[in-house]
Write an enzyme that holds these catalytic residues in place. Structure first.
Site, PDB file in Angstrom:
ATOM      1  N   ASP A  66     -22.014  -8.130  58.124  1.00 25.06           N
ATOM      2  CA  ASP A  66     -20.844  -7.808  58.942  1.00 25.06           C
ATOM      3  C   ASP A  66     -19.933  -6.803  58.251  1.00 25.06           C
ATOM      4  OD1 ASP A  66     -20.146  -9.671  56.962  1.00 25.06           O
ATOM      5  OD2 ASP A  66     -19.875 -11.287  58.394  1.00 25.06           O
ATOM      6  N   ASP A 135     -14.692 -23.073  59.864  1.00 25.05           N
ATOM      7  CA  ASP A 135     -14.863 -23.383  61.291  1.00 25.05           C
ATOM      8  C   ASP A 135     -16.329 -23.329  61.729  1.00 25.05           C
ATOM      9  OD1 ASP A 135     -15.376 -20.667  61.262  1.00 25.05           O
ATOM     10  OD2 ASP A 135     -13.737 -20.109  62.621  1.00 25.05           O
ATOM     11  N   HIS A 137     -18.473 -20.784  61.191  1.00 27.92           N
ATOM     12  CA  HIS A 137     -19.061 -19.470  61.501  1.00 27.92           C
ATOM     13  C   HIS A 137     -20.098 -19.070  60.456  1.00 27.92           C
ATOM     14  CE1 HIS A 137     -15.532 -17.509  59.143  1.00 27.92           C
ATOM     15  NE2 HIS A 137     -16.616 -17.265  58.437  1.00 27.92           N
ATOM     16  N   GLU A 142     -17.705 -16.554  65.398  1.00 28.72           N
ATOM     17  CA  GLU A 142     -16.731 -17.635  65.470  1.00 28.72           C
ATOM     18  C   GLU A 142     -17.159 -18.649  66.543  1.00 28.72           C
ATOM     19  OE1 GLU A 142     -14.855 -17.805  63.084  1.00 28.72           O
ATOM     20  OE2 GLU A 142     -13.343 -16.251  62.868  1.00 28.72           O
TER      21      GLU A 142
HETATM   22  C1  F6R Z   1     -19.227 -12.722  54.975  1.00 19.01           C
HETATM   23  C2  F6R Z   1     -19.524 -13.644  56.064  1.00 19.01           C
HETATM   24  C3  F6R Z   1     -18.783 -14.917  56.260  1.00 19.01           C
HETATM   25  C4  F6R Z   1     -18.582 -15.713  54.970  1.00 19.01           C
HETATM   26  C5  F6R Z   1     -17.801 -16.984  55.266  1.00 19.01           C
HETATM   27  C6  F6R Z   1     -17.591 -17.809  54.023  1.00 19.01           C
HETATM   28  O1  F6R Z   1     -20.143 -11.638  54.991  1.00 19.01           O
HETATM   29  O2  F6R Z   1     -20.380 -13.331  56.822  1.00 19.01           O
HETATM   30  O3  F6R Z   1     -19.492 -15.718  57.162  1.00 19.01           O
HETATM   31  O4  F6R Z   1     -19.835 -16.016  54.417  1.00 19.01           O
HETATM   32  O5  F6R Z   1     -16.583 -16.646  55.832  1.00 19.01           O
HETATM   33  O6  F6R Z   1     -16.771 -17.093  53.148  1.00 19.01           O
HETATM   34  P1  F6R Z   1     -16.560 -17.583  51.645  1.00 19.01           P
HETATM   35  O7  F6R Z   1     -17.903 -17.523  51.009  1.00 19.01           O
HETATM   36  O8  F6R Z   1     -15.610 -16.583  51.059  1.00 19.01           O
HETATM   37  O9  F6R Z   1     -16.027 -18.965  51.724  1.00 19.01           O
END
Ligand code: F6R
Length: 259
Positions: A66, A135, A137, A142
């Site tokens: 992303d 959440d 994702h 989301e």
């Molecule tokens: C980032 C992504 C997100 C993160 C998620 C967890 O490329 O795709 O899904 O993996 O928000 O973030 P952290 O690892 O910072 O808790």
């Protein structure tokens, strides 16, 4: 889905690095890279193996999950920059072979279609690293994201923007929109490897692994996938009902059965 509960963050990182190393050694591998904090220990461990053991990424290429919409590539928190500073700069992966959605594209919808086509043209992703949002994702799909969705623009929830504010100068600096691989796109990777740490992820991990298959918890789409490895610490595993069974299965894993 195989759930691997490890005692320390280092053991989580080592297990994930072992999985990725396997693909890299078999090469040429297409890696699916996640940003955020969860994979950082694994990236550091892979960089160490490159430095000390000569693990060779020269024939690999990579696709990111992303990118923030509207954040210039040169911004230190664009995922284009983050993946380079946290990983690519420390191994011999050719930066020109590291692809990400272009969050500055004039036609964002067309960019999503182009990105999906580029992944398909490369023959798909061999191993996809994933973090999970509080959440539920994955990527930035989301809650409410279609389980078959493709790369497209999404609006971050207020919770995700708060969670990610730590990477920016303040909560208002976090962009509202992202271009993210869809749940359908992510599901096409041949092996999904999820990484999570801490009690803050325990509800999301339980919902993803043991809850109903539902767009309400986007990560639950992993339940439909044939090859998923979830590598987590004890705190992230603390709400799993079958944690003892997962430990038992791991202890009795036949030596010939790799992850
Ligand atoms: C980032 C992504 C997100 C993160 C998620 C967890 O490329 O795709 O899904 O993996 O928000 O973030 P952290 O690892 O910072 O808790």
């Amino acid at each position: 889905m195989e759930i691997v509960i490890r005692a320390t963050a280092h053991e989580v990182a080592t297990t994930v690095a072992d999985i990725v190393e396997n693909y890299v050694r078999k090469g040429p591998a297409t890696l699916g890279l996640a940003t955020g904090s969860s994979p950082l220990g694994s990236y550091r461990e892979l960089a160490r193996r490159h430095r000390e053991d000569g693990l060779d990424f020269a024939r690999c290429r990579a696709f990111l999950l992303d990118e923030y919409v509207g954040l210039p590539k040169s911004h230190s928190q664009s995922y284009y920059s983050v993946i380079r500073s946290e990983f690519v700069d420390h191994v011999n992966l050719d930066p020109a072979q590291v692809f990400s959605p272009d969050g500055e594209a004039a036609d964002i919808a067309a960019e999503g279609r182009r990105y999906d086509a580029a992944i398909a043209e490369a023959g798909g992703v061999d191993v996809q690293l994933l973090g999970i949002g509080t959440d539920g994702h994955i990527g930035f799909n989301e809650p409410g994201s279609a389980l078959t969705s493709r790369t497209r623009v999404k609006t971050l929830t207020a919770q995700t923007r708060r969670d990610n504010a730590r990477f920016f100068d303040g909560p208002d600096e976090v962009p509202h929109h992202v271009l993210t691989q869809g749940l359908g796109t992510i599901s096409e990777a041949r092996h999904l490897v999820m990484i999570a740490f801490g009690a803050g992820k325990a509800d999301a991990i339980a919902a993803a692994a043991e809850g109903p298959l539902s767009a309400f918890c986007p990560a639950s789409v992993m339940q439909l996938h044939r090859h998923v490895t979830v590598v987590i610490d004890e705190a992230a595993a603390s709400k799993l009902k079958l944690a003892d069974y997962y430990r038992y299965a791991l202890e009795n894993k036949p030596p010939w059965q790799i992850f």
